[in-house]
Design a protein around this motif. Structure first.
Motif, PDB file in Angstrom:
ATOM      1  N   LEU A   4       0.823  -1.199   0.000  1.00  0.00           N
ATOM      2  CA  LEU A   4       0.000   0.000   0.000  1.00  0.00           C
ATOM      3  C   LEU A   4       0.862   1.255   0.000  1.00  0.00           C
ATOM      4  O   LEU A   4       1.910   1.308   0.642  1.00  0.00           O
ATOM      5  N   TYR A   7      -0.815   7.197   0.995  1.00  0.00           N
ATOM      6  CA  TYR A   7      -2.166   7.764   0.981  1.00  0.00           C
ATOM      7  C   TYR A   7      -3.232   6.671   1.118  1.00  0.00           C
ATOM      8  O   TYR A   7      -4.307   6.929   1.634  1.00  0.00           O
ATOM      9  N   GLN A   8      -2.920   5.452   0.684  1.00  0.00           N
ATOM     10  CA  GLN A   8      -3.858   4.350   0.860  1.00  0.00           C
ATOM     11  C   GLN A   8      -3.902   3.919   2.322  1.00  0.00           C
ATOM     12  O   GLN A   8      -4.965   3.614   2.853  1.00  0.00           O
ATOM     13  N   LYS A   9      -2.755   3.915   2.987  1.00  0.00           N
ATOM     14  CA  LYS A   9      -2.712   3.590   4.410  1.00  0.00           C
ATOM     15  C   LYS A   9      -3.485   4.629   5.216  1.00  0.00           C
ATOM     16  O   LYS A   9      -4.203   4.287   6.161  1.00  0.00           O
ATOM     17  N   LEU A  11      -6.001   6.390   4.089  1.00  0.00           N
ATOM     18  CA  LEU A  11      -7.410   6.147   3.792  1.00  0.00           C
ATOM     19  C   LEU A  11      -7.956   5.033   4.685  1.00  0.00           C
ATOM     20  O   LEU A  11      -9.027   5.168   5.285  1.00  0.00           O
ATOM     21  N   ILE A  12      -7.218   3.948   4.814  1.00  0.00           N
ATOM     22  CA  ILE A  12      -7.645   2.835   5.665  1.00  0.00           C
ATOM     23  C   ILE A  12      -7.770   3.290   7.116  1.00  0.00           C
ATOM     24  O   ILE A  12      -8.736   2.958   7.801  1.00  0.00           O
ATOM     25  N   SER A  30     -12.364   9.230  -3.971  1.00  0.00           N
ATOM     26  CA  SER A  30     -10.969   9.345  -4.365  1.00  0.00           C
ATOM     27  C   SER A  30     -10.905   9.316  -5.894  1.00  0.00           C
ATOM     28  O   SER A  30     -11.745   8.674  -6.533  1.00  0.00           O
ATOM     29  N   LYS A  36      -8.688   2.482  -4.708  1.00  0.00           N
ATOM     30  CA  LYS A  36      -9.782   2.335  -3.733  1.00  0.00           C
ATOM     31  C   LYS A  36     -10.072   0.862  -3.451  1.00  0.00           C
ATOM     32  O   LYS A  36     -10.244   0.480  -2.295  1.00  0.00           O
ATOM     33  N   SER A  39      -7.272  -0.557  -1.404  1.00  0.00           N
ATOM     34  CA  SER A  39      -7.342  -0.020  -0.043  1.00  0.00           C
ATOM     35  C   SER A  39      -8.425  -0.715   0.760  1.00  0.00           C
ATOM     36  O   SER A  39      -8.220  -1.060   1.920  1.00  0.00           O
ATOM     37  N   ASN A  40      -9.591  -0.918   0.161  1.00  0.00           N
ATOM     38  CA  ASN A  40     -10.668  -1.606   0.869  1.00  0.00           C
ATOM     39  C   ASN A  40     -10.315  -3.056   1.122  1.00  0.00           C
ATOM     40  O   ASN A  40     -10.677  -3.614   2.152  1.00  0.00           O
ATOM     41  N   ASN A  43      -8.220  -3.063   4.073  1.00  0.00           N
ATOM     42  CA  ASN A  43      -9.047  -2.829   5.251  1.00  0.00           C
ATOM     43  C   ASN A  43      -9.739  -4.118   5.683  1.00  0.00           C
ATOM     44  O   ASN A  43      -9.797  -4.426   6.871  1.00  0.00           O
TER      45      ASN A  43
END
Length: 50
Positions: A4, A7-9, A11-12, A30, A36, A39-40, A43
């Motif tokens: 990741l 910015y993805q970290k 977001l999580i 985003s 996205k 990232s999900n 998560n």
């Protein structure tokens, strides 16, 4: 397994914070091609590890 981006970290982290505050609806906005889905997925993996 994807690595990741920072910015993805972030977001999580924001999604997890919203979940901890018991927000029932969380909308992720985003630009295209920013990961996205990845990232999900990160998560979900984080959540399953509990």
């Amino acid at each position: 397994m994807y690595k990741l981006r920072p910015y993805q970290k972030e977001l999580i982290s924001k999604i997890v914070d919203s979940m901890k505050k018991h927000h029932r609806v969380i909308i992720v906005q985003s630009p295209p091609r920013t990961g996205k889905t990845v990232s999900n997925g990160g998560n979900c993996q984080k959540d399953n590890s509990k």
